[in-house]
Enzyme design. Structure first.
Site, short mmCIF file in Angstrom:
data_model
loop_
_atom_site.label_atom_id
_atom_site.label_comp_id
_atom_site.label_asym_id
_atom_site.label_seq_id
_atom_site.Cartn_x
_atom_site.Cartn_y
_atom_site.Cartn_z
CB CYS A 145 6.82 48.36 55.29
SG CYS A 145 7.56 49.94 54.94
CG ASN A 146 1.31 51.35 54.25
OD1 ASN A 146 0.11 51.32 53.78
ND2 ASN A 146 1.29 51.35 55.30
CB THR A 147 7.25 52.84 52.41
OG1 THR A 147 6.81 53.89 53.33
CG2 THR A 147 8.46 53.39 51.44
CD GLU A 152 12.00 53.70 63.16
OE1 GLU A 152 13.15 53.28 63.52
OE2 GLU A 152 11.01 52.86 63.15
CB CYS A 160 2.92 55.14 57.43
SG CYS A 160 4.39 54.97 58.12
CB THR A 161 2.84 50.09 59.69
OG1 THR A 161 4.17 49.98 59.10
CG2 THR A 161 1.98 49.13 58.64
CG HIS A 162 6.73 53.81 61.54
ND1 HIS A 162 7.03 53.12 60.63
CD2 HIS A 162 7.85 54.33 62.22
CE1 HIS A 162 8.25 52.63 60.78
NE2 HIS A 162 8.82 53.39 61.88
CE1 TYR A 215 14.52 50.38 54.90
CE2 TYR A 215 12.99 49.26 53.71
CZ TYR A 215 14.06 49.16 54.37
OH TYR A 215 14.69 48.00 54.60
N GLY A 216 10.61 56.00 53.66
CA GLY A 216 9.74 56.72 53.13
C GLY A 216 10.19 57.96 52.15
CG ASP A 269 7.93 48.70 59.37
OD1 ASP A 269 7.55 49.22 58.30
OD2 ASP A 269 8.02 49.58 60.27
CB SER A 270 11.42 50.86 57.27
OG SER A 270 10.50 51.48 57.78
#
Ligand code: DGL
Length: 287
Positions: free
Chosen positions: A87-89, A172, A206-208, A56-57, A24-25
Site C-alpha cells: 500500500c503506497n499510502t 472498493e 496506488c496498488t488499487h 486510507y488515502g 493493504d487497506s
C-alpha cells in the site's frame, strides 16, 4: 495500546519460520500479491486487507500510522517475519516510523518493506524523456515520498503528480468497470498528463489502480508507459531475499495463501477470486 495476546504470540514465534505478510487497506495489495506468488510460488503468504477501514488515502498521518502498526503487529503475531506494506499510502506515511521506531522494540530481527522505494528505483531506468507522471491517493501525493526517493536516486527526473481520491472508492465498491470509473479516470488522467507534453511514463502509485487498468488504458495516449507496481515489487523482493538469507530462511514453503479481511469475507472472497484466478476463502478478523 498493543494487544497483549499479540505481544505474547510475537515472542513465541521469534524462532519459528512463518508466512510472508502482505498488507493493504483493502483489495489493492492483491495486485502485489499476484506478482509475489508468481515470483515466489513456494512461499506461504498471509494477505490482510483492512477493507473495514479503507480507504486510507484520505486519512491523517496519525491514523494511517496507527492502523498500519496494528496490521504489522497482527501479522507478526501470526508468525510473519517479513511484512510487505503493499500500500503506497501506508508505505508513505508509516513505513519509516515503523522501521526506525517500532521494529527495534517489537523484534529487531523482523522486517517491514514498502512499495515506493522499489518503484522509484525502477522508473528512473524506464523513462526516456525524464518526465514522469504519478497518480496516487491524496495521502501518498501530499507526503512527497516519490519526489524524495526520485530526487535521491535520479535527480534529473521531473515528477508530475496528481491525487485521485475517487479511484480507490471505485475499486472498493466494485465499480471499476462502471461509467463512474470512465468519468473519474478520464478527468484525472487529463489533469496529470496535461502538466507536461514530455511525460512518457505513468506510475500507478496506488496498488488499487491496476484494478482500473481497462479504463486507464482506454484514456491513456498511445506510447505512454503505464507502470503498475506488482512485478517491480516482486523482482525487488526476490533480489532482497537473495541478499538476506537470514530472512529467506524464516519463510515457510507450502505455496499457501491465507486471506483475512476486516470486512465481509464473502464480498472479499468474490472479488479476490476473480482477481487471483483461484478459489479464495477469506476469513474475517478484527485488528
Ligand atoms: N492501495 C492503497 C495504496 O496503494 C490504497 C490506499 C487507500 O486505501 O486509499 O495507496
Amino acid at each position: 495500546m498493543p494487544n497483549s495476546l499479540d505481544t505474547e504470540a510475537i515472542k513465541a514465534s521469534a524462532e519459528r519460520p512463518g508466512p510472508i505478510g502482505v498488507f493493504d487497506s483493502g483489495y489493492g495489495g492483491l495486485t502485489i500479491l499476484r506478482s509475489l506468488r508468481k515470483a515466489l510460488p513456494d512461499a506461504d503468504f498471509i494477505y490482510l486487507g483492512d477493507n473495514g477501514r479503507a480507504p486510507y488515502g484520505t486519512r491523517s498521518f496519525e491514523l494511517v500510522y496507527s492502523f498500519t502498526l496494528e496490521a504489522v503487529r497482527y501479522l507478526f503475531a501470526r508468525g510473519c517475519h517479513l511484512v510487505i506494506l503493499a500500500c503506497n499510502t501506508a508505505s508513505a506515511k508509516a513505513l519509516r516510523s515503523i522501521q526506525q521506531r517500532d521494529l527495534p522494540q517489537i523484534d529487531p530481527n523482523r522486517r517491514v518493506l514498502g512499495v515506493i522505494r522499489p518503484t522509484a528505483e525502477a522508473v528512473g531506468n524506464i523513462t526516456r524523456s525524464g518526465a514522469v507522471a504519478l497518480v496516487g491517493t491524496p495521502g501518498t501525493v501530499a507526503s512527497g515520498s516519490y519526489d524524495m526517493e526520485l530526487a535521491k536516486l535520479f535527480p534529473d527526473v521531473k515528477l508530475y503528480s496528481h491525487a485521485c481520491p475517487m479511484w480507490v472508492p471505485l475499486v472498493e465498491n466494485m465499480e471499476s468497470e462502471g461509467d463512474g470509473a470512465d468519468y473519474f479516470v478520464r478527468r484525472d488522467l487529463e489533469a496529470v498528463l496535461s502538466q507536461s507534453p514530455d511525460i512518457d511514463t505513468l506510475i500507478l502509485g496506488c496498488t488499487h489502480y491496476p484494478l482500473l487498468l481497462n479504463k486507464i488504458r482506454k484514456y491513456a495516449p498511445e506510447g505512454l508507459t503505464i507502470l503498475p507496481q506488482g512485478d517491480i515489487v516482486a523482482a525487488s523482493l526476490t533480489d532482497y531475499l537473495k541478499r538476506h538469507p537470514e530472512i529467506d530462511r524464516m519463510i515457510t514453503r507450502g505455496g499457501s495463501v491465507d486471506y483475512i479481511t476486516t470486512e465481509s469475507p464473502e464480498k472479499f472472497s468474490t472479488l479476490a477470486a476473480v482477481f487471483m484466478g483461484d478459489t479464495v476463502n477469506a476469513r474475517h478478523d478484527t485488528l
